[in-house]
Design an enzyme around this catalytic site. Structure first.
Site, mmCIF file in Angstrom:
data_model
loop_
_atom_site.group_PDB
_atom_site.id
_atom_site.type_symbol
_atom_site.label_atom_id
_atom_site.label_comp_id
_atom_site.label_asym_id
_atom_site.label_seq_id
_atom_site.Cartn_x
_atom_site.Cartn_y
_atom_site.Cartn_z
ATOM 1 C CB SER A 220 -9.111 -1.489 1.765
ATOM 2 O OG SER A 220 -10.014 -2.378 2.381
ATOM 3 C CG HIS B 100 -6.866 2.291 0.867
ATOM 4 N ND1 HIS B 100 -5.724 1.551 0.666
ATOM 5 C CD2 HIS B 100 -7.574 1.651 1.829
ATOM 6 C CE1 HIS B 100 -5.752 0.488 1.451
ATOM 7 N NE2 HIS B 100 -6.854 0.526 2.174
ATOM 8 C CG ASN C 276 -1.836 -1.159 1.259
ATOM 9 O OD1 ASN C 276 -2.491 -1.468 0.273
ATOM 10 N ND2 ASN C 276 -1.898 -1.837 2.396
ATOM 11 C CG HIS D 285 -10.198 -1.940 7.257
ATOM 12 N ND1 HIS D 285 -9.681 -1.987 8.526
ATOM 13 C CD2 HIS D 285 -9.265 -2.511 6.451
ATOM 14 C CE1 HIS D 285 -8.475 -2.546 8.492
ATOM 15 N NE2 HIS D 285 -8.206 -2.872 7.235
ATOM 16 C CE LYS E 123 -3.454 0.299 4.659
ATOM 17 N NZ LYS E 123 -4.812 0.063 5.087
ATOM 18 C CD GLU F 154 -12.989 1.312 4.203
ATOM 19 O OE1 GLU F 154 -12.299 1.118 3.187
ATOM 20 O OE2 GLU F 154 -13.287 0.421 5.005
ATOM 21 C CG ASP G 177 -10.509 4.284 7.260
ATOM 22 O OD1 ASP G 177 -9.468 4.889 6.960
ATOM 23 O OD2 ASP G 177 -10.524 3.101 7.655
HETATM 24 C C1 LIG Z 1 -5.169 -0.503 6.345
HETATM 25 C C2 LIG Z 1 -6.447 0.079 6.750
HETATM 26 C C3 LIG Z 1 -6.630 0.525 8.056
HETATM 27 C C4 LIG Z 1 -5.639 0.280 9.143
HETATM 28 O O1 LIG Z 1 -4.530 1.095 9.082
HETATM 29 P P1 LIG Z 1 -3.169 0.560 9.723
HETATM 30 O O2 LIG Z 1 -2.376 1.784 9.934
HETATM 31 O O3 LIG Z 1 -2.586 -0.381 8.740
HETATM 32 O O4 LIG Z 1 -3.544 -0.113 11.010
HETATM 33 C C5 LIG Z 1 -7.807 1.163 8.350
HETATM 34 N N1 LIG Z 1 -8.778 1.319 7.431
HETATM 35 C C6 LIG Z 1 -8.645 0.878 6.173
HETATM 36 C C7 LIG Z 1 -9.736 1.086 5.206
HETATM 37 C C8 LIG Z 1 -7.480 0.229 5.798
HETATM 38 O O5 LIG Z 1 -7.354 -0.241 4.553
#
Ligand SMILES: *Cc1c(COP(=O)(O)O)cnc(C)c1O
Length: 389
Positions: free
Chosen positions: A182, A210, A45, A131, A241, A178, A207
């Site tokens: 993801s 991404h 990522n 997620h 990421k 989101e 969130d």
């Molecule tokens: C990867 C991810 C997370 C978690 O983030 P980390 O820093 O890897 O714990 C949260 N939400 C989504 C949508 C993700 O893809």
């Protein structure tokens, strides 16, 4: 009592066995050693190629030299290092928010924040494709959970109407979604959701795991690129990421952030991330907002366009994630193995990460992939028949 061996046998029998592989990225390339095999990888990522960049390697080393290795204790107990405070100030400015709080990961941000925002007597409404960290945060909160099919605004509206009748005058209703999903790489309908949540007097958490680093003139994220930033109460994301390091964040009003400081358990009861991490994230954010970030975003989108062209994909949302939905777990694993034998590492994603019958390869594109790598990968995938007409 069932033994762990019995349980593992069931996992194996259903094609859901997960195993740890040794992954060693080769600096300056999108190649890696996977269990000793040299492959081009499509699994990370690290969309902008910052994780292994010379800039962040140097910044991290210098920060450790200056600030030491570990934080030593949680932030309320020992006190907060200036690097964390400076990062949070800069994150808030980057996102145009009143305040920001950082966590040791995005996962921890979600499972700490959601239970601090909603609890018993409240309602949380999630998109079906949210997620695991948002789902786990919702479960941990004790709030009543409702789920709507992916981006289904009509269903969201009816959940909101139902929730309005459920909660009392002090009750909260929170929508969690989101900005970029993801495992599908498509966009959340943020504008539609924001309009509905305002009509219903609800709150919204988006969130941007991404999204941050990738969208908007300075990489602020999709919500901000759409001009919705100040209408979304809680903007969460990860520093792990596109930002290339590790950690999670939440941007919100000063009052929400103060509430998290006072009741976000994953923040209160966990040792602060190394201050050098915070210091290096500051450097990554400067890169992302500057001309180097713009250049890397430009290359990323060129690469995504090249892959789409090579695979004959059209009409997809512009994200670095391209799912190749296969169906059964075993078939996804087999395709992943076939691609490995042709020099490409693409992970098979199975239940419970995605729903049953939708096992897939998750292709993630980076600014650092070369056109030759994209052509070679697309050729291998086409040959393996999944994109033949
Ligand atoms: C990867 C991810 C997370 C978690 O983030 P980390 O820093 O890897 O714990 C949260 N939400 C989504 C949508 C993700 O893809």
């Amino acid at each position: 009592m069932r033994t762990p061996e019995e349980e593992l046998a069931e996992i194996r029998a259903s094609g859901l066995w997960r195993q740890v592989r040794s992954f060693d990225p080769i600096p300056g390339a999108m190649e890696c050693l996977l269990d000793g095999r040299r492959l081009v990888h499509w699994a990370s990522n690290d969309y902008l190629g910052l994780a292994n960049s010379e800039e962040l390697r140097t910044a991290f080393q210098e920060a450790v030299g200056k600030l030491g290795a570990g934080a030593g204790a949680s932030r309320l107990v020992v006190g907060t290092r200036p690097a964390h405070l400076a990062l949070e100030e800069e994150l808030a400015a980057f996102k145009g928010a009143e305040a920001a709080l950082t966590f040791s990961s995005g996962y921890v941000a979600a499972v700490s924040a959601i239970p601090a925002i909603v609890g018993k007597g409240d309602v949380i409404i999630l998109d079906k494709l949210c997620h695991a960290c948002l789902i786990d945060g919702a479960r941990l909160s004790g709030a009543t959970i409702r789920v709507f099919p992916h981006n289904d605004l009509e269903k969201l509206r009816s959940h909101l109407e139902w929730a309005r009748k459920q909660v009392d005058a002090k009750g909260r209703i929170l929508i969690a979604a989101e900005s970029v999903y993801s495992m599908d790489g498509d966009f959340g309908d943020l504008a539609g959701m924001v309009a509905l949540k305002e009509e219903a007097g609800a709150l919204m958490l988006v969130d941007e795991a991404h999204g941050v680093g990738l969208y908007g003139p300075h990489g602020e994220g999709r919500a901000d690129a759409l001009g919705l930033g100040d209408r979304i109460e809680l903007r969460m994301g990860t520093l792990s990421k596109a930002v290339g390091l590790a950690g999670g964040y939440l941007c919100a009003s000063r009052a929400w952030i103060d509430l998290l400081i006072n009741s976000g358990r994953g923040w209160i009861y966990s040792t602060a991330p190394p201050p050098a991490m915070a210091e290096t994230v500051r450097c990554a954010l400067r890169i992302i907002q500057g001309s180097e970030g713009e250049r890397r975003r430009g290359r990323l989108w060129e690469n995504v366009a090249a892959l789409d062209t090579a695979l004959g994909l059209t009409g997809l949302d512009l994200s670095p994630i391209r799912p190749v939905v296969v169906g059964q777990s075993e078939a996804a694993l087999a395709l992943s193995e076939d691609l490995r034998s042709r020099g490409h590492h693409v992970p098979a994603i199975r239940f419970p990460t995605v729903s049953k019958g939708t096992a897939r390869l998750r292709v993630s594109v980076s600014a650092d992939h070369s056109l030759e790598e994209i052509e070679s990968f697309a050729g291998a995938l086409r040959e393996l028949r999944h994109f033949s007409d």
